[in-house]
Design a protein around this motif. Structure first.
Motif, PDB file in Angstrom:
ATOM      1  N   ARG B  88     -94.389  98.399   6.599  1.00 52.30           N
ATOM      2  CA  ARG B  88     -93.278  99.330   6.386  1.00 52.30           C
ATOM      3  C   ARG B  88     -92.096  98.892   7.251  1.00 52.30           C
ATOM      4  O   ARG B  88     -92.295  98.272   8.300  1.00 52.30           O
ATOM      5  CB  ARG B  88     -93.694 100.739   6.792  1.00 52.30           C
ATOM      6  CG  ARG B  88     -94.824 101.306   5.947  1.00 52.30           C
ATOM      7  CD  ARG B  88     -95.165 102.700   6.436  1.00 52.30           C
ATOM      8  NE  ARG B  88     -96.229 103.309   5.630  1.00 52.30           N
ATOM      9  CZ  ARG B  88     -96.656 104.560   5.824  1.00 52.30           C
ATOM     10  NH1 ARG B  88     -96.109 105.308   6.772  1.00 52.30           N
ATOM     11  NH2 ARG B  88     -97.617 105.056   5.071  1.00 52.30           N
ATOM     12  N   SER B 119     -91.504 108.266   4.227  1.00 51.44           N
ATOM     13  CA  SER B 119     -92.940 108.109   4.541  1.00 51.44           C
ATOM     14  C   SER B 119     -93.891 108.547   3.425  1.00 51.44           C
ATOM     15  O   SER B 119     -94.823 107.806   3.089  1.00 51.44           O
ATOM     16  CB  SER B 119     -93.289 108.879   5.817  1.00 51.44           C
ATOM     17  OG  SER B 119     -92.863 108.136   6.925  1.00 51.44           O
ATOM     18  N   TYR B 122     -93.973 105.880   0.839  1.00 52.29           N
ATOM     19  CA  TYR B 122     -94.778 104.741   1.301  1.00 52.29           C
ATOM     20  C   TYR B 122     -96.256 105.007   1.017  1.00 52.29           C
ATOM     21  O   TYR B 122     -96.970 104.152   0.497  1.00 52.29           O
ATOM     22  CB  TYR B 122     -94.609 104.546   2.806  1.00 52.29           C
ATOM     23  CG  TYR B 122     -93.459 103.660   3.263  1.00 52.29           C
ATOM     24  CD1 TYR B 122     -93.173 102.456   2.609  1.00 52.29           C
ATOM     25  CD2 TYR B 122     -92.697 103.990   4.383  1.00 52.29           C
ATOM     26  CE1 TYR B 122     -92.144 101.630   3.064  1.00 52.29           C
ATOM     27  CE2 TYR B 122     -91.673 103.170   4.845  1.00 52.29           C
ATOM     28  CZ  TYR B 122     -91.402 101.992   4.179  1.00 52.29           C
ATOM     29  OH  TYR B 122     -90.404 101.176   4.624  1.00 52.29           O
ATOM     30  N   GLU B 123     -96.712 106.208   1.377  1.00 52.58           N
ATOM     31  CA  GLU B 123     -98.130 106.532   1.188  1.00 52.58           C
ATOM     32  C   GLU B 123     -98.523 106.461  -0.282  1.00 52.58           C
ATOM     33  O   GLU B 123     -99.579 105.927  -0.637  1.00 52.58           O
ATOM     34  CB  GLU B 123     -98.442 107.929   1.749  1.00 52.58           C
ATOM     35  CG  GLU B 123     -98.606 107.932   3.250  1.00 52.58           C
ATOM     36  CD  GLU B 123     -98.852 109.322   3.812  1.00 52.58           C
ATOM     37  OE1 GLU B 123     -99.064 110.263   3.019  1.00 52.58           O
ATOM     38  OE2 GLU B 123     -98.824 109.463   5.051  1.00 52.58           O
ATOM     39  N   GLU B 126     -98.688 102.815  -1.373  1.00 56.26           N
ATOM     40  CA  GLU B 126     -99.865 102.158  -0.787  1.00 56.26           C
ATOM     41  C   GLU B 126    -101.128 102.514  -1.571  1.00 56.26           C
ATOM     42  O   GLU B 126    -102.005 101.671  -1.787  1.00 56.26           O
ATOM     43  CB  GLU B 126    -100.000 102.546   0.692  1.00 56.26           C
ATOM     44  CG  GLU B 126     -98.963 101.832   1.570  1.00 56.26           C
ATOM     45  CD  GLU B 126     -98.699 102.505   2.909  1.00 56.26           C
ATOM     46  OE1 GLU B 126     -97.992 101.902   3.736  1.00 56.26           O
ATOM     47  OE2 GLU B 126     -99.178 103.633   3.130  1.00 56.26           O
ATOM     48  N   ILE B 135    -105.362 100.883  10.181  1.00 54.20           N
ATOM     49  CA  ILE B 135    -104.231 101.274  11.031  1.00 54.20           C
ATOM     50  C   ILE B 135    -104.672 101.493  12.481  1.00 54.20           C
ATOM     51  O   ILE B 135    -103.846 101.427  13.382  1.00 54.20           O
ATOM     52  CB  ILE B 135    -103.500 102.533  10.496  1.00 54.20           C
ATOM     53  CG1 ILE B 135    -104.452 103.735  10.389  1.00 54.20           C
ATOM     54  CG2 ILE B 135    -102.868 102.264   9.153  1.00 54.20           C
ATOM     55  CD1 ILE B 135    -103.722 105.026  10.049  1.00 54.20           C
ATOM     56  N   LEU B 144     -96.707 100.951  15.658  1.00 50.91           N
ATOM     57  CA  LEU B 144     -96.898 102.361  15.289  1.00 50.91           C
ATOM     58  C   LEU B 144     -95.818 103.263  15.905  1.00 50.91           C
ATOM     59  O   LEU B 144     -95.501 104.322  15.356  1.00 50.91           O
ATOM     60  CB  LEU B 144     -98.293 102.827  15.707  1.00 50.91           C
ATOM     61  CG  LEU B 144     -99.428 102.263  14.842  1.00 50.91           C
ATOM     62  CD1 LEU B 144    -100.789 102.621  15.435  1.00 50.91           C
ATOM     63  CD2 LEU B 144     -99.331 102.762  13.401  1.00 50.91           C
ATOM     64  N   ARG B 149     -98.010 106.311  11.328  1.00 49.73           N
ATOM     65  CA  ARG B 149     -98.854 106.537  10.142  1.00 49.73           C
ATOM     66  C   ARG B 149     -99.680 107.790  10.347  1.00 49.73           C
ATOM     67  O   ARG B 149    -100.139 108.051  11.468  1.00 49.73           O
ATOM     68  CB  ARG B 149     -99.831 105.366   9.978  1.00 49.73           C
ATOM     69  CG  ARG B 149     -99.192 103.996   9.989  1.00 49.73           C
ATOM     70  CD  ARG B 149     -99.184 103.456   8.610  1.00 49.73           C
ATOM     71  NE  ARG B 149     -98.589 102.122   8.555  1.00 49.73           N
ATOM     72  CZ  ARG B 149     -98.587 101.399   7.439  1.00 49.73           C
ATOM     73  NH1 ARG B 149     -99.160 101.861   6.335  1.00 49.73           N
ATOM     74  NH2 ARG B 149     -98.016 100.231   7.411  1.00 49.73           N
TER      75      ARG B 149
END
Lengths: 251, 546
Positions: B88, B119, B122-123, B126, B135, B144, B149
């Motif tokens: 990311r 965010s 992104y999830e 993914e 992670i 991080l 995350r």
């Protein structure tokens, strides 16, 4: 995956019977040629070259990537002649005549790594954009080969194939009109590309450098990816030492 | 996908061919294969002869015509051949102006949304494309801390690659923080697609078994939801009327012109081609912004040669480990070096640990090297000895630094005044050069590449920039070897300094949207594709509800 070396070791040790321990597809890759029969001068049908051009290209590429009969230091190591690089180049220059053109081999798999049929032998059609590009590219290559062969002959006093290998090397080293560079680029392709393209006969190009080639659908195991294959010391010498020296002194 | 599911009547135009069969089915087929020659012949890329681009390192420089920042031109786009690394971007990438501040000469900007807002998208991406990784193993600092995350990734990490482990150990010895990079490659069967079998023909190759897909995942969903795909269809003009885009003109493979009207038009042909289409269409651009601030990432390559063993880098994923340390503006010494260069700060980006070249590329390297070493006979047995020793393939461990490009108004895409493609259409011309920030960061971080390779046990280690500059004249190519293309139709709140708004909507056309890397206001120091997809997903949700 040192396919070639493993088999040689087996033979040298007189233990060829143990070859049964190798996976059958690996043995097949060692012993058979998926490429159509070719090589040598007999029975060759040329797509782009005339016989003399083919002969000049064969002799010239054998100087660039020499085999056992071209350079005594290459005993046991096949070169451009053995890989039939000339047929690769002729196939490429004439690639647009067959339908589909011999530009892009098919997929997803050949029959070299655990698949029953050679999908790669089924060439693919071109889009108009690809056809346009390859038409221009190959016309340019053909003109350069026609011209290049004439130049090599002229520099050799009439027939490039009739002069000594030392003389051939001296002529090629001058890279007249960039022709040696072009020939070398195409000789590399014919030596180390998939045999469907007409070179790498009997996979000698890949075996020579212990290159496994295409690996689908078998792939590699996780441990082959993650673990070391063990020590394999290279002692710098000759040209290898020169290359390392050059890199070590890079800015 | 979003629009088709929301009931829109969606047609997708792709200029290139379709190398897949039955994409909407459970088990699509493909003709991608483990074939180095095929890919070197531009199987999936634009043919550099019939569809060239033009590159200039400055408006005064000699133009170079041919392959310029080429990305796949085929169904599936760039993710057909991507390495599938899915980091990311960081909080400071989205709010660069607010969090890091301006840099003289560059157009540092904030994105119209921040890390927290993107965010959830992104999830979702993914999950959709199938990212593997752990992670818990990501460094707390800086990774991080800058890209937090909340959920585990949908798949565990795949098998680590030996050379990546070797170089990771070197990184640790010099105080860096290597970790298994997140990547969209199946470590187990995922959504009906098989586990990766480690064939090794990965970065730069289409996956023959679809263990790695990327944009094909949402495309397949779109097709299942009723979208129509037209391959071999080149859109050449967006027709407009007032503040509306009304239709597309497109050419089929026989060069016949067609027209398709639409209520909503989305451009996603990659940063360069989308900009080209906008310019070909003459879209409203009162402030001369289209094509400006194109960014590529300056890449630098480290090469470590190991004499004690063969690293078999040709197996498995291209590489499995990364470090993020050099993306941190507060990396030890970086602030001081920036200050010495007259800059408020600089960054590089992530480094990919592992990778090598295959035999055709390796042989070409020796072809070049022999000209230097043995000009009197740059061929013959010496060449074959090099191929067998394989110093530049089987004994090579490559690493690649992805350096952040700042946005400069002078780095731009426009239409070349003379060069045309095989159809007779003007091609894109790229004018691009590094600024003081890129050169200073490069000078600071290049020695680190050598240092970490030596610490990993490389007998010889070198670093070569892929960005030509006066400071590093030995760069490999005249055209920067990067496949990360961003900017040109940047998002922003001010129409005087951007082209699209926070939803990718064109400032002057109410129903025209851009949904590719062209909208990036900053480039970050990481692979951009996951962020391109997450941004597009975020935007598509706003369009679907219009």
């Amino acid at each position: 995956m040192a396919v070639f070396h493993r088999r040689q070791v087996l033979q040298a040790a007189g233990l060829a019977g143990l070859a049964v321990l190798l996976p059958p597809e690996l043995l097949a890759a060692c012993t058979t040629s998926p490429a159509p029969a070719g090589g040598g001068e007999t029975g060759r049908s040329l797509l782009a070259f005339d016989p003399h051009e083919a002969k000049v290209v064969e002799e010239a590429t054998a100087r660039l990537i020499p085999g056992p009969n071209d350079d005594p230091s290459e005993a046991g190591h096949p070169g451009a002649r053995e890989a039939d690089v000339t047929r690769y180049i002729d196939t490429m220059l004439g690639a647009l005549e067959p339908r589909p053109p011999r530009i892009f081999a098919g997929g997803p798999f050949s029959n070299r790594a655990g698949w029953p049929v050679d999908d790669m032998a089924k060439f693919l059609g071109l889009t108009p954009a690809q056809l346009s590009g390859w038409t221009r590219r190959l016309a340019s290559f053909r003109a350069r080969y026609r011209e290049g062969v004439k130049t090599l002959d002229k520099m050799a006093g009439g027939d490039f194939t009739a002069v000594s290998t030392e003389m051939m090397d001296a002529i090629l080293a001058q890279d007249p009109g960039g022709f040696m560079t072009l020939l070398f680029t195409h000789a590399i392709e014919g030596m180390y590309s998939a045999p469907e393209y007409g070179g790498n006969a009997d996979l000698v190009g890949w075996q020579e450098i212990a290159w496994p080639g295409d690996r689908q659908p078998r792939g590699y195991s996780d441990s082959q990816v993650t673990l070391s294959d063990g020590p394999d010391l290279y002692t710098p010498k000759g040209i290898g030492a020169q290359l390392l020296g050059l890199l070590a002194t890079s800015p | 996908m979003v629009l088709a599911r929301a009931g829109w009547d969606v047609t997708i135009f792709e200029k290139g061919p379709n190398y897949f069969t039955d994409l909407g089915s459970e088990r699509p087929g493909t003709v991608f294969s483990n074939d180095e020659l095929k890919m070197s012949r531009s199987f999936s890329l634009p043919d550099p002869t019939s569809e060239p681009r033009v590159f200039r390192s400055s408006p005064q420089a000699q133009p170079i015509i041919g392959a310029v920042q080429s990305l796949p031109q085929t169904v599936g786009g760039g993710t057909v051949h991507w390495d599938a690394k899915t980091p990311r971007l960081w909080d400071i990438d989205f709010k660069k102006l607010s969090m890091l501040g301006p840099v003289p000469g560059a157009d540092i900007a904030d994105w119209p949304f921040d890390y927290a807002e993107i965010s959830p998208f992104y999830e979702q991406i993914e999950e959709l494309i199938g990212v593997a990784g752990d992670i818990a193993l990501f460094p707390k600092e800086p990774t991080l801390a800058h890209a937090p995350r909340t959920k585990p990734l949908p798949m565990p990490a795949g098998p680590p690659e030996y050379s990546s482990l070797v170089v990771s150990e070197g990184c640790r010895r010099v105080g860096l923080h290597p970790f298994i990079a997140p990547m969209a490659i199946n470590s187990r069967e995922y959504q009906g697609r098989p586990r990766c079998d480690n064939c090794g023909f990965c970065s730069g190759y289409g996956c023959p078994i679809l263990a790695r897909v990327g944009a094909l995942a949402p495309l397949r969903e779109a097709l299942r939801a009723g979208a129509e795909l037209r391959a071999g269809a080149m859109v050449v003009k967006v027709e407009t009327s007032g503040h509306r885009a009304t239709a597309l003109s497109w050419l089929d493979e026989d060069n016949e012109l067609h027209r398709e009207s639409g209520d909503l038009i989305v451009l996603a042909a990659n940063a360069i081609e989308t900009t080209r289409l906008a310019l070909l269409s003459g879209l409203a651009d009162p402030y001369d912004q289209a094509g400006r601030r194109v960014m590529f990432h300056w890449f630098s390559e480290g090469s470590g040669i190991f004499l004690s063993e063969r690293l078999h880098n040709y197996r498995g994923r291209d590489h499995t480990h990364d470090i993020d340390d050099f993306a941190d503006p507060d990396f030890p010494g970086a602030r001081r070096a920036a200050k010495a260069a007259g800059l408020p700060y600089f960054r590089a980006g992530k480094v990919e640990l592992g990778g090598t070249q295959l035999p055709l590329d390796e042989a070409s390297s020796y072809q070049e090297v022999l000209r230097l070493l043995v000009p009197e006979k740059p061929f013959g047995a010496a060449f074959k000895q090099l191929m067998r020793a394989s110093l530049l393939r089987d004994r090579l461990c490559g690493i690649e630094l992805i350096g952040e490009d700042l946005p400069y108004a002078t780095n731009r895409v426009d239409l070349d005044p003379t060069v045309r493609d095989w159809r007779g259409i003007p091609v894109a011309r790229v004018t691009y050069g590094p600024g003081p920030s890129e050169l200073a960061a490069q000078a600071f971080y290049m020695p680190w590449l050598v240092k970490l390779l030596k610490a990993a046990g490389a007998d010889v280690a070198i670093a070569i920039p892929e960005l030509p500059s006066p400071r590093f004249p030995i760069a490999q190519d005249q055209v920067p070897a990067t496949e990360h293309v961003m900017g040109g139709m940047t998002m922003g709140t001010d129409a005087r300094t951007s082209v699209t708004n926070r939803d990718g909507r064109h400032h002057h056309l109410d129903n025209l949207f851009v949904a590719d890397g062209a909208v990036f206001p900053t480039s970050g120091g990481h692979n951009p594709t996951l962020t391109i997809m997450a941004t597009a997903l975020r935007q598509a949700n706003t369009w679907a509800s219009t």
